[in-house]
Design a protein around this motif. Sequence first.
Motif, PDB file in Angstrom:
ATOM      1  N   ASN A 150       0.820  -1.210   0.000  1.00 59.69           N
ATOM      2  CA  ASN A 150       0.000   0.000   0.000  1.00 59.69           C
ATOM      3  C   ASN A 150       0.847   1.248   0.000  1.00 59.69           C
ATOM      4  O   ASN A 150       0.588   2.209  -0.732  1.00 59.69           O
ATOM      5  N   PHE A 151       1.890   1.208   0.867  1.00 56.54           N
ATOM      6  CA  PHE A 151       2.763   2.364   1.000  1.00 56.54           C
ATOM      7  C   PHE A 151       3.460   2.668  -0.330  1.00 56.54           C
ATOM      8  O   PHE A 151       3.550   3.804  -0.767  1.00 56.54           O
ATOM      9  N   GLU A 152       3.885   1.602  -0.962  1.00 55.58           N
ATOM     10  CA  GLU A 152       4.604   1.733  -2.230  1.00 55.58           C
ATOM     11  C   GLU A 152       3.669   2.319  -3.292  1.00 55.58           C
ATOM     12  O   GLU A 152       4.048   3.237  -4.029  1.00 55.58           O
TER      13      GLU A 152
ATOM     14  N   MET B 234       1.707   9.456  -5.108  1.00 54.44           N
ATOM     15  CA  MET B 234       2.074  10.768  -4.561  1.00 54.44           C
ATOM     16  C   MET B 234       3.182  11.405  -5.412  1.00 54.44           C
ATOM     17  O   MET B 234       3.148  12.595  -5.706  1.00 54.44           O
ATOM     18  N   THR B 235       4.109  10.608  -5.827  1.00 54.88           N
ATOM     19  CA  THR B 235       5.218  11.102  -6.665  1.00 54.88           C
ATOM     20  C   THR B 235       4.671  11.632  -7.984  1.00 54.88           C
ATOM     21  O   THR B 235       5.070  12.707  -8.455  1.00 54.88           O
ATOM     22  N   ALA B 236       3.726  10.874  -8.539  1.00 51.65           N
ATOM     23  CA  ALA B 236       3.147  11.301  -9.824  1.00 51.65           C
ATOM     24  C   ALA B 236       2.425  12.627  -9.646  1.00 51.65           C
ATOM     25  O   ALA B 236       2.553  13.539 -10.473  1.00 51.65           O
ATOM     26  N   GLU B 237       1.622  12.734  -8.538  1.00 49.27           N
ATOM     27  CA  GLU B 237       0.873  13.970  -8.275  1.00 49.27           C
ATOM     28  C   GLU B 237       1.820  15.136  -8.066  1.00 49.27           C
ATOM     29  O   GLU B 237       1.600  16.252  -8.552  1.00 49.27           O
TER      30      GLU B 237
END
Lengths: 315, 199
Positions: A143-145, A151-154
């Motif tokens: 889930n974290f991954e 989040m990185t994409a956003e």
Amino acid sequence: MNNKVNYTFVGISVLIGFSLLFAFTYWMLKPSNDEEMQKYLIYFDESVFGLNLDAPVKFRGISVGKVVDLRINKKNTQQVQVTVEIRKSTPINESTVAKLTAQGITGLTYINLTQHKHNAPPLKKREDDKYPVIKSVPSFFENFENSLGEMTAELSKTLQKTQKLFDEKNQEELSRLLSKSADVMERIDTMLDDNTIKHIHSSAKNIDDITYKIDKLVPNIDAFVDKTVEWERGINNSFDSIKETYLQMDDKMQNMANSFEDAKNSFETLARELEKTMKESQYLMIDFQESVDSLEKSPSDIIYKKRAIHKAPGE
Amino acid sequence: MKQLLYIFVSVVLFTACSTTYPPYSSYDIELKSSAVVKKAKACSKETLRVDNVSTSQPLMSTKMYYVSGVESYSYTVSEWSERPSEFITEAFVTALQKSNVFCNVISADSKAKSHYLLESRVDTFMQYYNEAQTKSYAKISVSFFLIDTKTQEIIAHMHFEKEEPCESLDAKGGVKALKKLLQEASNALALWIAGEECK
């Protein structure tokens, strides 16, 4: 010294000893009824790094079984097929899910079972599976991954948009805006000279005075409203009284109308009786008039019928 | 002397009793039941009051008047047993009751309230002779007014007038002719009321 050895006794003792050893071993190895195990299959879509054979299977933190086999799923090579042995007494149903959970900082992993509905139907074996299959859910790391990736994409998108926002043209516009803001602020500063501030203070004081006066006036208004309400209530009572009076008058008028109707009926009856009497009187008067007329023409007729009788035709 | 005076007065008075009068005939008009109006299946629930007829003075007397030429006389030995104004009223009430147009037909004396009022005015109900007294006829002339008692307005009116030659030149002939005329007037009234009611 007697060196005579009873070999028979020794033989029997050895046999009894071995028998007891076998019995003990069998007792030790024999699985009890309560400890009867049931095998289940779990398919994980993620890496089972840290999960070993004999790794514990826990249900709400209680160790209820172990991993007995680990292999790649032949039907879907993206999945890992884990065979677990779980005590039959463990309440496994269709809502039970398996999740890989890290065991502290050791890097070891165990399977944690969670049940969402206690009244769900028991888990049954499907035809194409060897054992019943417990559904798996992504582990915390998975889930974290995933979240981290999203989040990185956003963040990347946000950065791109920020870059677009602060392009040269926008920077110029922003500079112009800031410059204008500075002008406006300067003008405001010019406007807000001492006299203006004094005037504003004076106005604020006046507003305070007005507010104070209004505050003082409010109780009077309240009293006025109370009096108005009281007056309205009084008016209402008066109207009620007037209405009641009208109703009483209506009753009285009705009674009067009834009385008039009775009087009218009585009068009509009286009039009829009077008419009847008048008619009788009229007849009497006519008879009397006829007699008087006859006597006027010949007064002696009262005793002697002297007047010549005018005979009618046929008489 | 005093006794002679009493005897003289008594003789004078009793000589009045020696005056003889011819025998009187009293005539009564009793009408037969009318069959000219076909009885209604269901009569009207409303009430009709028949007022007393309005007549001239001669018709309120039991004396039987006749007109010879232009003069009016009364028969000396014939008279009505009942006043004409009364028996004419009775004749009209009876005719309307038998027609069954109204369930309730009441006379003027009734205390009940009514929806309609029938007023009648009899102008002529008399026997006439020519001057030579060689011919005689009876004549009736009557007007009817139907009034709504609620509005006091005249709803309808009718006039009936007819002459009938007399069979004989005497009171009896006149009575017969008048009886026939009254019968016809009653029938006409019943027919008129039935027609008015049906409207």
